[in-house]
Design an enzyme around this catalytic site. Structure first.
Site, mmCIF file in Angstrom:
data_model
loop_
_atom_site.group_PDB
_atom_site.id
_atom_site.type_symbol
_atom_site.label_atom_id
_atom_site.label_comp_id
_atom_site.label_asym_id
_atom_site.label_seq_id
_atom_site.Cartn_x
_atom_site.Cartn_y
_atom_site.Cartn_z
ATOM 1 N N ASP A 103 -3.430 -6.371 -0.611
ATOM 2 C CA ASP A 103 -2.253 -6.128 -0.861
ATOM 3 C C ASP A 103 -1.362 -7.280 -1.055
ATOM 4 O OD1 ASP A 103 0.029 -4.170 -1.321
ATOM 5 O OD2 ASP A 103 0.978 -4.780 0.600
ATOM 6 N N PHE B 33 1.529 4.020 -1.642
ATOM 7 C CA PHE B 33 0.846 3.946 -0.554
ATOM 8 C C PHE B 33 -0.291 5.069 -0.721
ATOM 9 C CE2 PHE B 33 -0.126 4.898 3.993
ATOM 10 C CZ PHE B 33 -0.002 3.577 4.579
HETATM 11 P P1 IMP Z 1 -2.157 -7.646 3.181
HETATM 12 O O1 IMP Z 1 -2.133 -8.625 3.910
HETATM 13 O O2 IMP Z 1 -0.492 -7.379 2.493
HETATM 14 O O3 IMP Z 1 -2.918 -7.752 1.799
HETATM 15 O O4 IMP Z 1 -2.432 -6.223 3.839
HETATM 16 C C1 IMP Z 1 -3.496 -5.681 3.630
HETATM 17 C C2 IMP Z 1 -3.917 -4.658 4.695
HETATM 18 O O5 IMP Z 1 -2.703 -3.807 4.901
HETATM 19 C C3 IMP Z 1 -5.125 -3.802 4.359
HETATM 20 O O6 IMP Z 1 -6.161 -4.514 4.832
HETATM 21 C C4 IMP Z 1 -4.688 -2.489 4.971
HETATM 22 O O7 IMP Z 1 -5.060 -2.503 6.360
HETATM 23 C C5 IMP Z 1 -3.233 -2.496 4.915
HETATM 24 N N1 IMP Z 1 -2.485 -1.812 3.952
HETATM 25 C C6 IMP Z 1 -2.114 -2.384 2.596
HETATM 26 N N2 IMP Z 1 -1.717 -1.217 1.713
HETATM 27 C C7 IMP Z 1 -1.858 -0.242 2.379
HETATM 28 C C8 IMP Z 1 -2.068 1.171 2.024
HETATM 29 O O8 IMP Z 1 -1.396 1.642 0.891
HETATM 30 N N3 IMP Z 1 -2.284 2.330 2.641
HETATM 31 C C9 IMP Z 1 -3.217 1.914 4.028
HETATM 32 N N4 IMP Z 1 -3.344 0.551 4.437
HETATM 33 C C10 IMP Z 1 -2.654 -0.247 3.644
#
Ligand code: IMP
Ligand code: MG
Length: 193
Positions: free
Chosen positions: A101, A150
């Site tokens: 993300d 989401f």
């Molecule tokens: P980042 O550090 O913002 O890239 O976060 C990534 C982590 O957030 C992923 O490995 C997921 O565990 C969680 N995450 C991000 N978006 C979603 C979503 O839409 N649904 C569920 N988990 C998410």
């Protein structure tokens, strides 16, 4: 209900894409023995299918990390909750993620693993929500691009739930799940067949 919750990627599309990724990775790591490192808990379902799609010697190991700081605090730090039990010095490492993300979690993990001097370090993610990227990190292998919505299912959770759904569902209104935590189960979202 269906207006706020819909199947974004069905199980058959997931299956087909995971097979393709497996074949690509098997080809790219010809003559080598990759170490797949999965980030718990979300990556576990993807790993289980991906590893069986890679027709090659490999190892799997697990890590768990957690972002801390206030919810929504994008610059929150990352803590290692579970570290590797294997020395990755000189190994060909592939990080297996469910979704990238902002990329902050992955960027941190990447920098930690990089210090352990693997021969190579790549990332495979099932979903790539690149529109929200903050950290300059690009996964080598991507299953599907993900819209800014989401999602749950196939390993992805909302407050620990829904990882066991076979499809990836897009949830436009999370209050639906607060009102009825069983809303995603049963025949309504059973698109089998
Ligand atoms: P980042 O550090 O913002 O890239 O976060 C990534 C982590 O957030 C992923 O490995 C997921 O565990 C969680 N995450 C991000 N978006 C979603 C979503 O839409 N649904 C569920 N988990 C998410
Ligand atoms: Mg994750």
């Amino acid at each position: 209900m269906t207006e706020v919750t819909s199947v974004l990627i069905g199980r058959e599309d997931i299956r087909r894409r995971v097979q393709e990724l497996g074949r690509t990775i098997a080809g790219d790591y010809l003559g080598r023995e990759p170490v797949l490192i999965t980030v718990l808990n979300g990556g576990a379902v993807f790993l289980a299918d991906l590893m069986r799609a890679i027709d090659r010697r490999l190892e799997v190991h697990f890590m768990a990390v957690s972002r801390y700081g206030a919810e929504g605090h994008e610059k929150g730090r990352v803590a290692i909750l579970l570290d590797l039990e294997v020395d990755i010095d000189g190994r060909d490492v592939v990080i297996v993620e469910d979704i990238v993300d902002t990329g902050l979690t992955l960027a941190y993990l990447h920098s930690i693993l990089r210090e352990r001097t693997p021969a190579s370090l790549q990332v495979v993610t099932l979903l790539d929500r690149s529109v929200r990227r903050i950290a300059p990190i690009a996964p080598r292998y991507v299953g599907f691009p993900c819209p800014d919505r989401f999602v749950v299912g196939y390993g992805l959770d909302h407050r620990g739930r829904y990882r066991n759904l076979p499809d990836i569902l897009q949830i436009d209104d999370l209050t639906v799940l607060d009102e009825d935590p069983d809303a995603l189960f049963g025949p309504r979202f059973d698109v089998r067949g």
